[in-house]
Design an enzyme around this catalytic site. Sequence first.
Site, PDB file in Angstrom:
ATOM      1  N   HIS A 120       9.483  38.573  46.986  1.00  0.00           N
ATOM      2  CA  HIS A 120       9.598  38.177  45.577  1.00  0.00           C
ATOM      3  C   HIS A 120      10.122  36.748  45.512  1.00  0.00           C
ATOM      4  CE1 HIS A 120       9.864  42.695  44.477  1.00  0.00           C
ATOM      5  NE2 HIS A 120       8.640  42.249  44.274  1.00  0.00           N
ATOM      6  N   GLU A 123      13.873  35.459  44.653  1.00  0.00           N
ATOM      7  CA  GLU A 123      15.000  35.991  45.414  1.00  0.00           C
ATOM      8  C   GLU A 123      15.324  35.065  46.589  1.00  0.00           C
ATOM      9  OE1 GLU A 123      13.759  39.993  46.305  1.00  0.00           O
ATOM     10  OE2 GLU A 123      13.514  40.502  44.185  1.00  0.00           O
ATOM     11  N   ARG A 180       8.393  35.754  40.002  1.00  0.00           N
ATOM     12  CA  ARG A 180       8.543  36.861  40.940  1.00  0.00           C
ATOM     13  C   ARG A 180       7.298  37.102  41.798  1.00  0.00           C
ATOM     14  NH1 ARG A 180      11.106  42.218  41.050  1.00  0.00           N
ATOM     15  NH2 ARG A 180       9.629  43.839  41.639  1.00  0.00           N
ATOM     16  N   HIS A 229      15.678  41.838  50.083  1.00  0.00           N
ATOM     17  CA  HIS A 229      15.490  41.506  48.664  1.00  0.00           C
ATOM     18  C   HIS A 229      16.843  41.166  48.027  1.00  0.00           C
ATOM     19  CE1 HIS A 229      11.294  43.223  48.132  1.00  0.00           C
ATOM     20  NE2 HIS A 229      11.638  43.709  49.309  1.00  0.00           N
ATOM     21  N   GLU A 303      18.954  45.237  49.396  1.00  0.00           N
ATOM     22  CA  GLU A 303      19.098  44.439  48.177  1.00  0.00           C
ATOM     23  C   GLU A 303      20.432  43.705  48.275  1.00  0.00           C
ATOM     24  OE1 GLU A 303      16.988  44.007  45.775  1.00  0.00           O
ATOM     25  OE2 GLU A 303      15.552  45.673  45.903  1.00  0.00           O
TER      26      GLU A 303
END
Length: 368
Positions: A120, A123, A180, A229, A303
């Site tokens: 993405h 990020e 994104r 991520h 994440e």
Amino acid sequence: MSGNLAQRKHHLRSHEPAGSTSLDNKPTMKGSVMSVLVVLAFVAQNRLAGGQGHKSYDYTKYHTMDEISAWMNQMERENPDVVSSMIYGQTYEKRNITLLKIGFTSATPKKAVWMDCGIHAREWIAPAFCQHFVKEILGSYQTDPKVKMLFENLDFYITPVLNMDGYIYSWKDNTTRLWRKSRSPGTGDCTCIGTDLNRNFNANWGKAQAVTDFLVAHQNKLLCYLTIHSYGQQILVPYGHPNISAPNYDELMKVGRAAANAIKAVHGKSYKVGTPPDILYAFSGGSCDFARLTGIPYSFTFELRDEGKFSFILPEDQIQPTCEEVYQGAMSVINYIHDKNFRGSAITVTATLWTTLVASWISSANVF
């Protein structure tokens, strides 16, 4: 007066410690500069010998795609014995998708760990982590027996930026910073630009297709799939569907919790562990799910920071602590998987470390 001065100078010289510079032999500016240059050259030589010639690269800053590509070339150039590159696909805008393969060469096929970052575009902390991870393992495999063992038994396939087109677009200006998706056009009558790559695995979409092809081709070699991520401070395990569980769900949760504990031990940050429906939301088409479905036994989505204060615009002063903690979490996963598959090697390294510690203790204690 001159006699007294001469006596004082003689007195001072007679009390100077060995190796000090006397009042009559002051070092010149040129001599001082040359001494500093010699020391710096020596330090640089040592770091290059240790695979750390990338010291000038600032790992506490976000970098453009051009800078990251140049860094990848540098890693391969400075570490030819353990680093090579591989092109395994092409983006919509005709950029080569390239990974770094890291590990000792072997005459026989090796098992492997996959890591991708930057699927993405917005990020940015994810590519920063991939670069940090590469820096750490290259900087320690010659001195750390555990990392050396990983290099002997495993190959690392690392893609620092998977969504290159989107990442470059996110650097365009402030209006594109939160982009994104990819930059491919919509299908049919759709005028929208971009595809969410992490919702279209196994759906024949450009970069996602390149990864799926690679994973399928290497599924018998890959033991672990890690995709990086942000944000949320979570470790996600398959699956994204609320009514389906991975056959090794309990083990995945155990490994994930151990990684979360390793992360917390660094800077005190807490990471939740669970499936997307349990701690995030249900979704399909994710790379983590696809990897597990192809037969890769250990698949995790990390994440990274934070929990929402800065979200995707994580300040640069948090890059280093974020990378430090997640490196320990990732290594916790990798070491578990390695030790389970190479028990003999793990026992040997443990014995070597124990012998080294005992020898060091005996030497320092003057036991004999």
